[in-house]
Design a protein around this motif. Structure first.
Motif, short mmCIF file in Angstrom:
data_model
loop_
_atom_site.label_atom_id
_atom_site.label_comp_id
_atom_site.label_asym_id
_atom_site.label_seq_id
_atom_site.Cartn_x
_atom_site.Cartn_y
_atom_site.Cartn_z
N LYS A 39 0.83 -1.20 0.00
CA LYS A 39 0.00 0.00 0.00
C LYS A 39 0.87 1.26 0.00
CE LYS A 39 -4.36 1.31 1.80
NZ LYS A 39 -5.46 0.92 2.63
N SER A 42 2.02 2.04 -3.35
CA SER A 42 0.97 2.57 -4.24
C SER A 42 0.80 4.08 -4.10
CB SER A 42 -0.36 1.86 -3.97
OG SER A 42 -0.93 2.30 -2.75
N ILE A 61 -1.23 -0.55 -8.58
CA ILE A 61 -0.53 -0.37 -7.30
C ILE A 61 0.98 -0.32 -7.49
CG2 ILE A 61 -2.35 -1.35 -5.86
CD1 ILE A 61 -0.68 -3.94 -5.78
N SER A 90 7.00 0.49 -4.77
CA SER A 90 6.24 0.82 -5.98
C SER A 90 6.80 0.12 -7.23
CB SER A 90 6.23 2.33 -6.22
OG SER A 90 7.48 2.76 -6.72
#
Length: 180
Positions: A39, A42, A61, A90
């Motif tokens: 997360k 992202s 993501i 990422s």
């Protein structure tokens, strides 16, 4: 053949700070938890001005850009380790900048998330986002396949084996500095 990173680049200019890399509101995410690590990635570069375009496409993501090319003082601002971690999460494998904020450079090696290459000349004014490039680790060079040009990079030096190992603690265990 030695290590090579190849892919499209995302181009930034000078003074990209840690608030642009990962805004403070996302620092509650814990990178050691796999779902929160993903997360965090992202949200990488979500703090950039709109003129750069999207680093991560909507509904994705991960980024399609494994290499960032930037100007001077990349990673300035807060000393948050979350900045290189967010970029690594990422999908970024390397940043090539004209210069770095020292704490960001140090955090790259400490976390083992990405390779902080320094360019010999200013590249961010010559390159465009989306160009296909390759980093040749053996020859310390960046090859821009779109422009059919080769550019020298400063050697990574002593941080390369630390990043190769996955960060300072992994390197210390690997070399026997601390017990496994």
């Amino acid at each position: 053949m030695g290590k090579v990173i190849r892919g499209q680049i995302f181009v930034l200019d000078d003074n990209i700070d840690t608030d642009q890399i990962i805004p403070a509101e996302y620092l509650t995410l814990v990178p050691s938890k796999p779902d929160e690590y993903e997360k965090l990635g992202s949200y990488a570069l979500i703090g950039l001005p709109d003129r750069y375009g999207k680093f991560i496409a909507p509904e994705e993501i991960k980024t399609r850009y494994p290499i960032i090319v930037a100007g001077e003082n990349f990673g300035c601002g807060s000393s948050r380790e979350h900045a290189p971690i967010a970029l690594g999460a990422s999908g970024v494998e390397a940043v090539i900048a004209q210069s770095y904020a020292r704490i960001f450079f140090r955090n790259c090696s400490a976390t083992g998330e990405l390779y902080p290459w320094e360019s010999v000349e200013r590249l961010c004014d010559q390159f465009e986002t989306g160009q296909e490039v390759e980093i040749d680790f053996d020859n310390n060079q960046l090859i821009n396949h779109t422009l059919n040009q080769t550019y020298p990079l400063k050697p990574l030096g002593d941080i390369k084996p630390v990043i190769d190992a996955g960060g300072i603690f992994a390197y210390a265990r690997q070399t026997g500095m601390i017990a496994r």
